[in-house]
Design an enzyme around this catalytic site. Structure first.
Site, PDB file in Angstrom:
ATOM      1  N   GLU A  80       0.832  -1.202   0.000  1.00  0.00           N
ATOM      2  CA  GLU A  80       0.000   0.000   0.000  1.00  0.00           C
ATOM      3  C   GLU A  80       0.873   1.261   0.000  1.00  0.00           C
ATOM      4  OE1 GLU A  80      -2.387   0.019   3.541  1.00  0.00           O
ATOM      5  OE2 GLU A  80      -3.545   1.791   2.964  1.00  0.00           O
ATOM      6  N   LYS A 131      -8.735   2.564  -2.319  1.00  0.00           N
ATOM      7  CA  LYS A 131      -9.214   1.864  -1.125  1.00  0.00           C
ATOM      8  C   LYS A 131     -10.692   2.185  -0.903  1.00  0.00           C
ATOM      9  CE  LYS A 131      -7.030   1.476   3.477  1.00  0.00           C
ATOM     10  NZ  LYS A 131      -5.875   2.093   4.205  1.00  0.00           N
ATOM     11  N   CYS A 133      -5.695  -3.122   2.083  1.00  0.00           N
ATOM     12  CA  CYS A 133      -5.697  -3.153   3.549  1.00  0.00           C
ATOM     13  C   CYS A 133      -7.073  -3.184   4.232  1.00  0.00           C
ATOM     14  CB  CYS A 133      -4.866  -1.990   4.076  1.00  0.00           C
ATOM     15  SG  CYS A 133      -4.176  -2.348   5.713  1.00  0.00           S
ATOM     16  N   SER A 183      22.071   6.376  33.304  1.00  0.00           N
ATOM     17  CA  SER A 183      21.950   6.607  34.748  1.00  0.00           C
ATOM     18  C   SER A 183      22.411   5.415  35.558  1.00  0.00           C
ATOM     19  CB  SER A 183      20.485   6.885  35.079  1.00  0.00           C
ATOM     20  OG  SER A 183      19.734   5.695  34.898  1.00  0.00           O
ATOM     21  N   GLY A 230      20.471   2.915  35.578  1.00  0.00           N
ATOM     22  CA  GLY A 230      19.171   2.274  35.792  1.00  0.00           C
ATOM     23  C   GLY A 230      18.773   1.406  34.608  1.00  0.00           C
ATOM     24  N   ASP A 235      16.026   1.504  32.607  1.00  0.00           N
ATOM     25  CA  ASP A 235      15.438   2.098  31.406  1.00  0.00           C
ATOM     26  C   ASP A 235      16.520   2.496  30.397  1.00  0.00           C
ATOM     27  OD1 ASP A 235      12.819   1.877  32.378  1.00  0.00           O
ATOM     28  OD2 ASP A 235      12.945   3.799  33.406  1.00  0.00           O
ATOM     29  N   SER A 236      17.492   3.279  30.864  1.00  0.00           N
ATOM     30  CA  SER A 236      18.533   3.710  29.927  1.00  0.00           C
ATOM     31  C   SER A 236      19.381   2.525  29.474  1.00  0.00           C
ATOM     32  CB  SER A 236      19.396   4.824  30.522  1.00  0.00           C
ATOM     33  OG  SER A 236      19.981   4.426  31.736  1.00  0.00           O
ATOM     34  N   GLU A 262       5.923   5.543  33.472  1.00  0.00           N
ATOM     35  CA  GLU A 262       6.297   6.911  33.851  1.00  0.00           C
ATOM     36  C   GLU A 262       5.485   7.944  33.110  1.00  0.00           C
ATOM     37  OE1 GLU A 262      11.125   6.436  34.268  1.00  0.00           O
ATOM     38  OE2 GLU A 262      10.356   7.758  32.713  1.00  0.00           O
ATOM     39  N   LYS A 315       2.476  16.847  29.824  1.00  0.00           N
ATOM     40  CA  LYS A 315       3.839  16.283  29.717  1.00  0.00           C
ATOM     41  C   LYS A 315       3.923  15.265  28.594  1.00  0.00           C
ATOM     42  CE  LYS A 315       5.617  16.443  34.418  1.00  0.00           C
ATOM     43  NZ  LYS A 315       6.090  15.602  35.533  1.00  0.00           N
TER      44      LYS A 315
END
Lengths: 586, 586
Positions: free
Chosen positions: B46, B128, B164, B335, B337, B339-340, B439, B555
């Site tokens: 597509e 489509k 699709c 860090s 930690g 996640d990183s 988070e 955020k």
């Protein structure tokens, strides 16, 4: 035979998304006011009960049920307060009782609905038939369309009802109102402001009234929601398209107008009329109002001129954003330049100078006039002012990293952004980003630097308009015998980011009048490179400008929302892939 | 009568939005490859020519015309290169030749189209029919639907074509293919990856094949575009729903399969069939291919297990984003930690450890193990590593402002964000944001601090899954005799932001297994507070969690895009007002 009369009250009010309890409270308060003025029929804007637009909240069953329950409570409450015999039209969020679950259809079949409340009950409800799904609208994503032509008989007058887009698109409820032989077409709306849209809207309503063959009332919302501003400007026109009443722009108001209307016809059609719409009739009261001398004409509020209108939209948008997000004060980095000066003037008008905090953050590249002009702005407006020099922080970074060129320029801007956020976190102000539409278009700004902020009041204002609005604001102050807020020098000096010695905007950008003209053709009007060149602009300049626009999408994506004033800006009404190798001018 | 045979080549390839020239080049290259393998019919995904999704580029006439012109050039080019007698199905962006301009309809009436190229010409094109307008899709905003049932006769076989969503929604081209008595249904797709969607897709194709009553080929796209990942996994099933061939996940491939198909019927219907679709037949070649022994079965690629599949999607998404945006290297704040560390492991797999730059940015609150774990990660993976202590910059800000509490905590994170951007500007790396979905959901992050970055590889991964994927990645390395990339201590120590002494995530958040379970019900499945409590979670905890989610929209809005792996995350598939007073749990 005597022509029936109706006193119609159009409550052009503000509403906050998600605050159902407080929105319901507003409906009660304004209904009381309408009743005190002797209204026979009372109306409120599209989705006033939930606020507009609710976006994905429409897909959350608990929110839909909360809206439905609040509508029923509101009907009961209005009756308890003595308004049981006064029909009240209220927009809310509903769900279809008949739509079968279907792949591709919004979950729960939500509807953008309105209801007539009467006698403590919801006596009639209907959903928007035409759904807008362009610009800032995504209503096919959220709503299932309505398939009825609602007609409510009030004191012997058949009132056909519609919601916003039902008037904008051809077919549907406008011809259906004529087929149903309605005596009044009442449309409730939440139509966002755009520059010059008031003229378009007026012509629309005049044309639709002639098409429907009856007096038509267009009730607008007022206030602000994220990037949208609702400018009020409700309109009543007669069946010949003559304007009967027009409400003020950008303020809450109750327009009360006495109308002479045709009596309902005994043999008015039922069943399916135009566009598959089935007439849904409810008779509330057959007996016309006893004859009375028409007293209330609804008025013709004075129109704002173009600059004042745009400036008012910017003030209204900012005021709503600050208040509805629970802030009382705002914080602005003041460079001495025109952008931050205009933002400060708008902020002072929106929340009061005593709630506006300005910080001058000079560097070693800042000119003397930058500090002077920022201080002068503070003196003229009375905003709270302080100075924090960025050199110590700048030097600390430079001591740890070996930065040159653009990295060094951006660092200064990011130190300022961090300072603003630190003060904001410590003192609770909402930070305003000073970027204008020209900068944003070409990416002439620092991500996490001058783009820091919760709201960009002039995000949709080209630089040439920034100048015009600043001049208008000063002139308008002068005319009212007040101090013009913006220092002359901020208006007259050449724009500069002051991130290196002697820098001016024109080092990197074309002159603003040419730049803005090219941008308007490319961004707002989707013209291609060849067309822009054909319109009289230098090919090399067009190529360079369009390339900047084509590569700045990522920065724009990270920019905070701001008041939308043009038909096409940066935000919900313009959506481009970030990963995009299309270069218009190549 | 002999059953006609066809050798079908499904080119499951990558494509880049806006890079029409390079996409056309890919089509030529893969057509050559298909021809070398003896294909009789060749297909591409597509909108392969423009990339997918093009969003508002569809509303730009110059882009639509560029796509149309490129399609015609491609047809001519394929013939010049000797493929004129080989029918090639190519997705592209077109516009409707018949749609009248209409208020509310996308400007220029663009269409999500595909064409059959043959003999140097565009011999058939269609758009489509079913347009998706939910989740990450906005196709009512961009496209006018197609109204034909295209059928192309290739070597005596009637091949019905679809795009699709035509297979995902009921009605339309699937029953129409049966009505048109097609011998093969070929659907070209750009269906974005979601966890477990491969199973759904397989069952879909099997069901639709039975419904269409013919062998059905589902050709998928592969690669990545902003937050979307295309996972490949093309499928061919026979009319009984039996899987004939299945392509690999997450890689480009040309699936070539020999099919026995029913001969086209002389009296096959024309005119309008199901759902208002008009059969549009083109006969390219009546003569069946001379009988040959079937050699190519298309293969059955091995399925990835669940963790490997998700991890592969994260790698594919990041790799595409970096490459297609013109970067070669990435930068990550390390860090110590988890996640990183997981982001670093994904980055090393996506772009090679030699192109991954890590910076440890310790503060006075950083524990000894943070630096050790970051250094150990660098040692294990071989990424480029440096340390920049943040104390001098932190002290400079603290000397200028009087900051306490959260303002002081956020400052540390923002100093790190500024450092990363400075290094990025100086050295040209793309910054990766390490935030996870847990988070992001509750707003436990610093705007312009740890949210800094151009891409968030684990933006759509809950914290509990972060642990699982880290463990899987280490185990998988072990099984292949490689060094597990992630230090054990990063996995086993309690998560902490280390922005004040002794801080751990559980000071502010519920334990992750409970938090993630509540979030999944609220965010991914739109359950209300009462339902979540009824599912066995503590009311106070639910109230607290939902309130955090309800207030973190701003955020999330400022967070960069990241690989989408779940049906509902944060990004294009979940859109909420920022100004929103709805509190689910109140």
């Amino acid at each position: 035979m005597r022509v029936p009369q109706l006193r119609l009250a159009l409550n052009q009010i503000d509403s906050c998304v998600g605050d159902i309890a407080s929105n319901a409270e507003s409906v009660v308060r304004w209904t009381r006011h309408s009743a005190e003025r002797g209204a026979h029929l009372v109306a409120f804007p599209e989705m006033v009960l939930t606020g507009y637009p609710v976006e994905d909240l429409a897909l959350r069953p608990s929110f839909v049920e909360a809206s439905r329950a609040a509508l029923r409570s509101l009907a009961a409450r209005l009756a308890r307060e003595g308004f049981g015999t006064l029909p009240v039209v209220v927009g809310y969020l509903d769900r279809s009782a008949t739509a079968q679950p279907k792949y591709g259809q919004p979950a729960g079949a939500p509807q953008n609905a309105a209801a007539v409340l009467y006698g403590g009950e919801v006596v009639l409800s209907f959903a928007k038939h035409h759904l807008p799904n362009y610009g800032v609208f995504d209503e096919f994503r959220y709503f299932v369309p309505g398939d009825t032509m609602p007609v409510v008989r009030v004191r012997g007058v058949d009132v056909a009802l519609a919601i916003c887009e039902d008037l904008w698109q051809d077919g549907g409820r406008v011809p259906a109102a004529r087929s149903a032989r309605a005596g009044l077409l009442l449309s409730v709306n939440a139509s966002p402001y755009e520059r010059d849209k008031d003229d378009t809207r007026l012509e629309l309503v005049r044309g639709r009234a002639r098409e429907a063959g009856c007096t038509t009332a267009y009730l607008a919302m007022t206030g602000g929601q994220d990037e949208l501003v609702f400018d009020g400007d409700s309109i009543v026109v007669d069946r010949d398209g003559k304007v009967v009443a027009r409400a003020p722009q950008f303020s809450e108001d109750c327009v009360v107008v006495d109308l002479d209307l045709p009596a309902a016809e005994a043999d008015a059609p039922t069943g399916v009329v135009d566009d598959g719409l089935r007439v849904d009739r409810v008779v509330l009261s057959e007996e016309p109002v006893p004859a009375y001398p028409p007293e209330l004409s609804g008025g013709h509020a004075e129109r704002l001129d173009d600059d004042e209108e745009v400036y008012s939209a910017l003030v209204a948008g900012l005021r709503a954003y600050v208040a509805k997000n629970g802030f009382r004060s705002v914080l602005i980095g003041l460079s001495g330049g025109i952008d931050s000066a205009l933002v400060a003037a708008i902020a002072c008008d929106a929340v009061g100078a005593e709630n506006v905090y300005g910080v001058s953050m000079p560097s070693k590249y800042s000119s003397g006039h930058s500090r002077d002009d920022a201080a002068e702005l503070a003196r003229r407006t009375g905003l709270n002012y302080r100075t924090v020099a960025i050199e110590p922080m700048f030097d600390a970074y430079m001591g740890a990293l070996d930065l040159t060129g653009l990295a060094e320029e951006n660092l200064q801007s990011r130190v300022r952004g961090t300072l603003l956020m630190a003060i904001s976190n410590q003192e609770g102000h909402l930070v305003l980003a000073p970027g204008n539409k020209s900068e944003l278009a070409v990416g002439y700004s620092t991500l996490y630097g001058d783009s820091v902020g919760a709201y960009g009041p002039i995000k949709d204002v080209y630089k040439t308009s920034v100048f015009r609005l600043a001049e208008w604001r000063n002139r308008s102050a002068g005319e009212r015998g007040r101090t013009p807020p913006i220092p002359e020098n901020s208006i007259t000096k050449p724009p500069s980011a002051e991130l290196r010695p002697g820098q001016v905007d024109t080092d990197s950008l074309p002159d603003y009048p040419v730049l803005d003209a090219i941008l308007e053709l490319y961004v707002d009007r989707d013209r291609g490179a060849d067309e822009i060149v054909a319109a009289g602009y230098d090919r090399e300049l067009v190529t360079r400008t369009l390339r900047m626009v084509d590569t700045a999408e990522y920065k724009r994506r990270q920019y905070p929302p701001g008041t939308k004033i043009s038909p096409k800006g940066f935000g919900k009404d313009r959506r481009l892939p970030i990963t995009n190798r299309w270069r218009e001018a190549d």
